[in-house]
Write an enzyme that holds these catalytic residues in place. Structure first.
Site, PDB file in Angstrom:
ATOM      1  N   ASP A   1       0.852  -1.188   0.000  1.00  9.57           N
ATOM      2  CA  ASP A   1       0.000   0.000   0.000  1.00  9.57           C
ATOM      3  C   ASP A   1       0.885   1.233   0.000  1.00  9.57           C
ATOM      4  O   ASP A   1       1.992   1.215   0.569  1.00  9.57           O
ATOM      5  CB  ASP A   1      -0.912   0.003   1.232  1.00  9.57           C
ATOM      6  CG  ASP A   1      -1.856   1.194   1.239  1.00  9.57           C
ATOM      7  OD1 ASP A   1      -2.805   1.199   0.433  1.00  9.57           O
ATOM      8  OD2 ASP A   1      -1.626   2.134   2.027  1.00  9.57           O
TER       9      ASP A   1
ATOM     10  N   GLU B   1       0.979   5.489   0.729  1.00 11.37           N
ATOM     11  CA  GLU B   1       0.366   6.748   1.153  1.00 11.37           C
ATOM     12  C   GLU B   1       0.962   7.846   0.280  1.00 11.37           C
ATOM     13  O   GLU B   1       2.175   7.839   0.005  1.00 11.37           O
ATOM     14  CB  GLU B   1       0.637   7.023   2.630  1.00 11.37           C
ATOM     15  CG  GLU B   1       0.006   6.023   3.583  1.00 11.37           C
ATOM     16  CD  GLU B   1      -1.494   5.896   3.429  1.00 11.37           C
ATOM     17  OE1 GLU B   1      -2.154   6.921   3.136  1.00 11.37           O
ATOM     18  OE2 GLU B   1      -2.025   4.779   3.602  1.00 11.37           O
TER      19      GLU B   1
ATOM     20  N   HIS C   1      -5.130   4.436   6.674  1.00 11.55           N
ATOM     21  CA  HIS C   1      -4.248   5.428   6.044  1.00 11.55           C
ATOM     22  C   HIS C   1      -2.848   5.397   6.653  1.00 11.55           C
ATOM     23  O   HIS C   1      -2.157   6.418   6.742  1.00 11.55           O
ATOM     24  CB  HIS C   1      -4.860   6.835   6.118  1.00 11.55           C
ATOM     25  CG  HIS C   1      -6.209   6.914   5.464  1.00 11.55           C
ATOM     26  ND1 HIS C   1      -6.376   6.701   4.113  1.00 11.55           N
ATOM     27  CD2 HIS C   1      -7.446   7.136   5.968  1.00 11.55           C
ATOM     28  CE1 HIS C   1      -7.661   6.808   3.815  1.00 11.55           C
ATOM     29  NE2 HIS C   1      -8.328   7.060   4.916  1.00 11.55           N
TER      30      HIS C   1
ATOM     31  N   ASP D   1      -2.622  -0.863   6.333  1.00 13.93           N
ATOM     32  CA  ASP D   1      -3.505  -1.152   5.208  1.00 13.93           C
ATOM     33  C   ASP D   1      -3.029  -2.384   4.444  1.00 13.93           C
ATOM     34  O   ASP D   1      -3.837  -3.181   3.963  1.00 13.93           O
ATOM     35  CB  ASP D   1      -3.578   0.060   4.268  1.00 13.93           C
ATOM     36  CG  ASP D   1      -4.408   1.196   4.857  1.00 13.93           C
ATOM     37  OD1 ASP D   1      -5.030   0.994   5.918  1.00 13.93           O
ATOM     38  OD2 ASP D   1      -4.436   2.279   4.253  1.00 13.93           O
TER      39      ASP D   1
END
Length: 240
Positions: A62, A64, A203, A208
């Site tokens: 994942d 950000e 987040h 995640d």
């Protein structure tokens, strides 16, 4: 927050040139040239595509980011990942790095992700982070939720950093969910709740990735009933 049309104009006429200017020192380093060479000659393990999907090695990851549009200069500020081996177990081999951005980060992004400016200032450059991530995920299939977003972000950043754009094979877990569970809401939070997965703070790239890994193992347990036997079958099914 600027309207999108004003943000586009602001980036095209000012920030794009400043971004390119700030990148120049990084593109003249030994680290850059070494990574360029490594990416130029890397070969992906095509045998992975032929493996039974319930036994194959995966890296669930994942990102950000500072926004949703990498073509407007939005950047990756954190990468989280976890490796699994098919349905056997979720590995404790984990990866998490903050990525130091070129452009200033808006406070609303810090509030959303829980990061601090100190976290980002002490983070790795994109060159370092991508190199480390590729080493961590070597000889696995990448999985993201949705991969369409994360893979596009990686490819756009590679292009901006003037690096080869050849990325490993990937599976979009969200597209599998839409095909396999059409009556479910396909947002990650909804799927986590549906399968009783422990809710971690959202987040945060590693959190995640962990939750997505657990969801993906549920997908792998169910996918055989859809006639999907190999990784290649799954990728073809998504694209059909």
């Amino acid at each position: 927050m600027l309207p999108i049309d004003l943000e586009i104009l602001k980036y095209i006429f000012f920030e794009k040139h400043m971004y390119a200017f700030k990148l120049r020192p990084y593109l003249n380093t030994n680290q850059y040239h070494e990574l360029y060479k490594k990416l130029s000659i890397q070969e992906h393990n095509e045998d992975l595509l032929k493996m039974p999907i319930q036994e194959a090695p995966f890296t669930i990851f994942d990102l950000e980011t500072t926004g949703l549009l990498p073509e407007l200069g939005h950047e990756i500020i954190s990468i989280g990942a976890i490796r699994i081996q098919g349905t056997s177990h979720v590995s404790y081999k984990r990866f998490h790095q903050y990525v130091r951005p070129i452009r200033p980060v808006h406070q609303r992004t810090l509030n959303l992700t829980g990061m601090t400016r100190k976290d980002l200032q002490g983070g790795h450059t994109f060159l370092e982070a991508y190199d480390d991530f590729m080493e961590f995920s070597k000889d696995t299939i990448l999985v993201a939720y949705p991969a369409a977003f994360d893979m596009k972000f990686l490819q756009t950043l590679l292009k901006r950093w003037k690096l080869p754009i050849d990325t490993p094979p990937s599976i979009d877990a969200q597209k599998l969910v839409k095909k396999m569970y059409p009556n479910h809401k396909y947002q990650l939070d909804s799927m986590i709740a549906s399968f009783g997965i422990t809710q971690l703070e959202r987040h945060h790239a590693l959190n995640d990735a962990i939750m997505t890994a657990e969801l993906f193992q549920h997908i792998l347990n169910d996918i055989d009933s859809y006639g999907i036997k190999t990784v290649e079958d799954a990728i073809g099914w998504i694209q059909s």
